[in-house]
Design a protein around this motif. Structure first.
Motif, PDB file in Angstrom:
ATOM      1  N   GLN A 251       0.805  -1.253   0.068  1.00 37.18           N
ATOM      2  CA  GLN A 251       0.080   0.176  -0.045  1.00 37.18           C
ATOM      3  C   GLN A 251       0.689   1.222  -0.041  1.00 37.18           C
ATOM      4  O   GLN A 251       0.849   2.453  -0.820  1.00 37.18           O
ATOM      5  N   VAL A 252       1.909   1.223   1.053  1.00 37.20           N
ATOM      6  CA  VAL A 252       2.899   2.449   0.872  1.00 37.20           C
ATOM      7  C   VAL A 252       3.445   2.622  -0.294  1.00 37.20           C
ATOM      8  O   VAL A 252       3.603   3.761  -0.651  1.00 37.20           O
ATOM      9  N   LYS A 253       3.987   1.595  -0.888  1.00 37.08           N
ATOM     10  CA  LYS A 253       4.805   1.718  -2.032  1.00 37.08           C
ATOM     11  C   LYS A 253       3.969   2.264  -3.264  1.00 37.08           C
ATOM     12  O   LYS A 253       4.273   3.277  -3.836  1.00 37.08           O
ATOM     13  N   LYS A 256       2.972   5.995  -2.658  1.00 39.12           N
ATOM     14  CA  LYS A 256       4.370   6.906  -3.157  1.00 39.12           C
ATOM     15  C   LYS A 256       4.305   7.272  -4.555  1.00 39.12           C
ATOM     16  O   LYS A 256       4.527   7.976  -4.878  1.00 39.12           O
ATOM     17  N   GLU A 257       4.112   6.016  -5.240  1.00 39.84           N
ATOM     18  CA  GLU A 257       4.167   6.273  -6.603  1.00 39.84           C
ATOM     19  C   GLU A 257       3.189   6.789  -7.241  1.00 39.84           C
ATOM     20  O   GLU A 257       3.278   7.951  -8.244  1.00 39.84           O
ATOM     21  N   LEU A 258       1.913   6.709  -6.954  1.00 39.50           N
ATOM     22  CA  LEU A 258       0.802   7.642  -7.371  1.00 39.50           C
ATOM     23  C   LEU A 258       0.849   9.044  -6.843  1.00 39.50           C
ATOM     24  O   LEU A 258       0.657   9.955  -7.665  1.00 39.50           O
ATOM     25  N   ALA A 259       1.340   9.237  -5.531  1.00 36.51           N
ATOM     26  CA  ALA A 259       1.627  11.006  -5.402  1.00 36.51           C
ATOM     27  C   ALA A 259       2.592  11.241  -6.090  1.00 36.51           C
ATOM     28  O   ALA A 259       2.296  12.677  -6.482  1.00 36.51           O
ATOM     29  N   GLU A 261       3.247  10.572  -9.234  1.00 34.63           N
ATOM     30  CA  GLU A 261       2.598  10.803 -10.334  1.00 34.63           C
ATOM     31  C   GLU A 261       1.700  12.130 -10.553  1.00 34.63           C
ATOM     32  O   GLU A 261       1.641  12.882 -11.426  1.00 34.63           O
ATOM     33  N   PHE A 262       0.699  12.089  -9.487  1.00 35.20           N
ATOM     34  CA  PHE A 262      -0.262  13.202  -9.541  1.00 35.20           C
ATOM     35  C   PHE A 262       0.609  14.667  -9.102  1.00 35.20           C
ATOM     36  O   PHE A 262       0.430  15.810  -9.839  1.00 35.20           O
ATOM     37  N   GLU A 263       1.493  14.691  -8.485  1.00 34.73           N
ATOM     38  CA  GLU A 263       2.352  15.725  -8.147  1.00 34.73           C
ATOM     39  C   GLU A 263       3.077  16.456  -9.470  1.00 34.73           C
ATOM     40  O   GLU A 263       3.175  17.448  -9.634  1.00 34.73           O
ATOM     41  N   LYS A 264       3.453  15.594 -10.243  1.00 33.84           N
ATOM     42  CA  LYS A 264       4.179  16.018 -11.654  1.00 33.84           C
ATOM     43  C   LYS A 264       3.312  16.360 -12.538  1.00 33.84           C
ATOM     44  O   LYS A 264       3.447  17.337 -13.350  1.00 33.84           O
ATOM     45  N   LEU A 282       7.363  11.018   2.237  1.00 32.79           N
ATOM     46  CA  LEU A 282       8.124  11.959   2.205  1.00 32.79           C
ATOM     47  C   LEU A 282       7.475  13.258   1.359  1.00 32.79           C
ATOM     48  O   LEU A 282       8.022  14.286   1.556  1.00 32.79           O
ATOM     49  N   GLN A 283       6.504  12.692   0.494  1.00 30.88           N
ATOM     50  CA  GLN A 283       5.993  13.465  -0.319  1.00 30.88           C
ATOM     51  C   GLN A 283       4.330  13.703  -0.113  1.00 30.88           C
ATOM     52  O   GLN A 283       3.922  12.878   0.843  1.00 30.88           O
ATOM     53  N   GLY A 284       3.535  14.753  -0.626  1.00 35.85           N
ATOM     54  CA  GLY A 284       2.126  14.945  -0.338  1.00 35.85           C
ATOM     55  C   GLY A 284       1.823  15.443   1.051  1.00 35.85           C
ATOM     56  O   GLY A 284       3.010  15.567   1.999  1.00 35.85           O
ATOM     57  N   ASN A 285       0.712  15.825   1.139  1.00 35.04           N
ATOM     58  CA  ASN A 285       0.403  16.400   2.585  1.00 35.04           C
ATOM     59  C   ASN A 285      -0.316  15.208   3.447  1.00 35.04           C
ATOM     60  O   ASN A 285      -1.379  14.762   3.135  1.00 35.04           O
ATOM     61  N   VAL A 286       0.233  14.713   4.457  1.00 32.75           N
ATOM     62  CA  VAL A 286       0.182  13.450   5.192  1.00 32.75           C
ATOM     63  C   VAL A 286      -0.728  13.629   6.398  1.00 32.75           C
ATOM     64  O   VAL A 286      -0.005  14.548   7.194  1.00 32.75           O
TER      65      VAL A 286
END
Length: 346
Positions: A251-253, A256-259, A261-264, A282-286
Motif C-alpha cells: 500500500q505504502v509503495k 508513493k508512486e501515485l503521489a 505521478e499526481f504531483e508531476k 516524504l511527499q504529499g500532505n500526510v
C-alpha cells in the motif's frame, strides 16, 4: 435564515438550552444535534412538512429514507408494527447505541419520512444531548446526517455550520462524535436479517445474537434504497479519492508512486495514512487517521479529515485501506463510497 448556535455541556446538557431547541422542533423547524455516531439534522418524524424541510435543507433525494430517533423503547410501538422477537433481543443488547433496525411502519409514520417505503428505520441514540432533545420535543425525531447530501458526514458542530448555516434553524454543539461513522442499519422485515449499512455495531456482534446475518451494501437496479447511504454518492469530499487496499508495505509503495505521478501533473495530493505508516511518506500532505489495529481511532477521525483535506485545497486524496473486520468494515464502506469505488488493489 439565521441559524442559532447553541453550545451545551455534552455530559450534562443545560435543560433550558435543550428546551429552546425542542421548541423549534415542536414548531416544525430543523435542529442539528450531536449523537454518538455523527451529528443529525432533526425534525418531527410524524409531520410530513417537517420531513420535507430536511430533504430541502440537505438537497437530499426524497426517496432516500430518514432514520427515526427515539429515547424510550415504548415509543417503538408508535412507529412500528409486527416487531419480531429477535428485535427485542437486539434492543436489550445494543440500545441505546449505534444500531438502526428496520421494521414495518405504522400508519402514524408519514411516507415523506420513510422515502415512500412501507418500512421505518428506528434507533435509540446513546448521547445525553440527543436523548434529552427527543424527550423535551415530545415526538420521535427524524434525523439523517447534518450535511449537504453527498458530502462527508459532520462529527462536530463546526462542520455542521460549514454546510448548514443559513439553511436550518439551530445547531446544538455537544462536542465531537465518538464513533464518527453512522449507525449500523439492520433490516428485520425479511426471513434473513440483512445489514444494509455497516456501522458502530459490528457484523460479528450481530452474529452473536442472530446467528446468520447477510451483508448487502448496494441497491439493485430499479429498487428504492431501504437504508440511507445505499444508492447515492456519499461521504465524498471535493477532492478525488483513491482507495489503496492490500498488504501494508505494498500500500505504502503504491501510494508513493501515485503521489509522485499526481504531483508531476501539478496536483495537490493528500495522503490519508495510519499511525503505523505516517512516517514513511516524504511527499504529499500526510494526515494520520489513527491506529489501523484500533479501528475506532480511525472511524472517529475519518470524516473530519476528509473535510480537512478539502480546506487544505487538495485535488487528490490517496487513502490506505484497513482490514474489513469489526469496525473496520464500516470504515472501509465509507472509504469505498467516498472514492466512488476507485479502488486499487496491490
Amino acid at each position: 435564515m439565521e441559524t442559532l448556535y447553541i453550545k451545551v455541556d455534552e455530559n450534562n446538557p443545560e435543560i433550558e438550552k435543550i428546551r429552546l431547541a425542542a421548541e423549534i422542533i415542536k414548531r416544525g423547524g430543523l435542529v442539528a444535534f450531536p449523537t454518538e455516531t455523527v451529528y443529525g439534522l432533526g425534525a418531527n418524524a410524524l409531520d410530513e412538512e417537517s420531513a420535507v424541510k430536511i430533504y430541502r435543507a440537505k438537497n437530499r433525494p426524497q426517496d432516500n429514507p430518514l432514520i427515526v430517533h427515539i429515547q424510550e423503547v415504548k415509543e417503538l410501538s408508535l412507529l412500528a408494527k409486527n416487531v419480531p422477537a429477535k428485535a427485542y433481543e437486539l434492543i436489550e443488547k445494543f440500545w441505546p447505541g449505534p444500531l438502526t433496525i428496520i421494521f414495518e411502519k405504522s400508519d402514524r409514520v408519514p411516507y415523506k419520512t420513510t422515502g415512500g417505503l412501507d418500512t421505518v428505520a428506528v434507533r435509540m441514540p446513546d448521547h445525553a444531548v440527543a436523548r434529552l432533545l427527543i424527550r423535551e420535543s415530545g415526538v420521535p425525531i427524524a434525523a439523517p446526517s447534518a450535511n449537504l447530501s453527498g458530502k462527508p458526514s459532520p462529527t462536530n458542530a463546526q462542520d455542521v455550520m460549514e454546510d448548514m448555516k443559513g439553511r436550518i434553524d439551530a445547531v446544538i454543539d455537544g462536542g465531537h462524535s465518538k464513533f464518527g461513522v453512522e449507525s449500523t442499519v439492520l433490516d428485520l422485515t425479511g426471513n434473513v436479517p440483512v445489514i444494509l449499512r455497516p456501522g458502530g455495531v459490528t457484523r460479528e456482534e450481530l452474529k452473536e445474537v442472530l446467528g446468520h446475518v447477510h451483508l448487502e451494501e448496494n441497491v439493485k437496479e430499479g429498487e428504492k434504497p431501504r437504508s440511507p447511504g445505499l444508492k447515492y454518492r456519499h461521504y465524498s469530499p471535493r477532492a478525488e479519492v483513491y482507495l489503496v487496499v492490500g498488504d501494508k508495505k505494498e500500500q505504502v509503495k503504491k501510494i508513493k508512486e501515485l503521489a509522485l505521478e499526481f504531483e508531476k501533473k501539478g496536483l495537490k495530493v493528500g495522503i490519508l495514512a495510519t499511525a503505523q505508516t505516517r512516517g514513511e511518506y516524504l511527499q504529499g500532505n500526510v494526515l494520520s487517521a489513527g491506529d489501523r489495529d484500533a479501528p475506532l481511532t480511525i472511524s472517529s477521525n475519518l470524516f473530519s479529515l476528509l473535510r480537512r483535506f478539502d480546506r487544505m485545497g487538495m485535488d487528490i486524496i490517496l487513502a490506505e485501506g484497513i482490514p474489513e473486520k469489526g469496525l473496520g468494515l464500516a470504515v472501509m464502506n465509507r472509504l469505498k463510497r467516498a472514492s466512488g469505488y476507485k479502488i486499487i488493489s496491490v
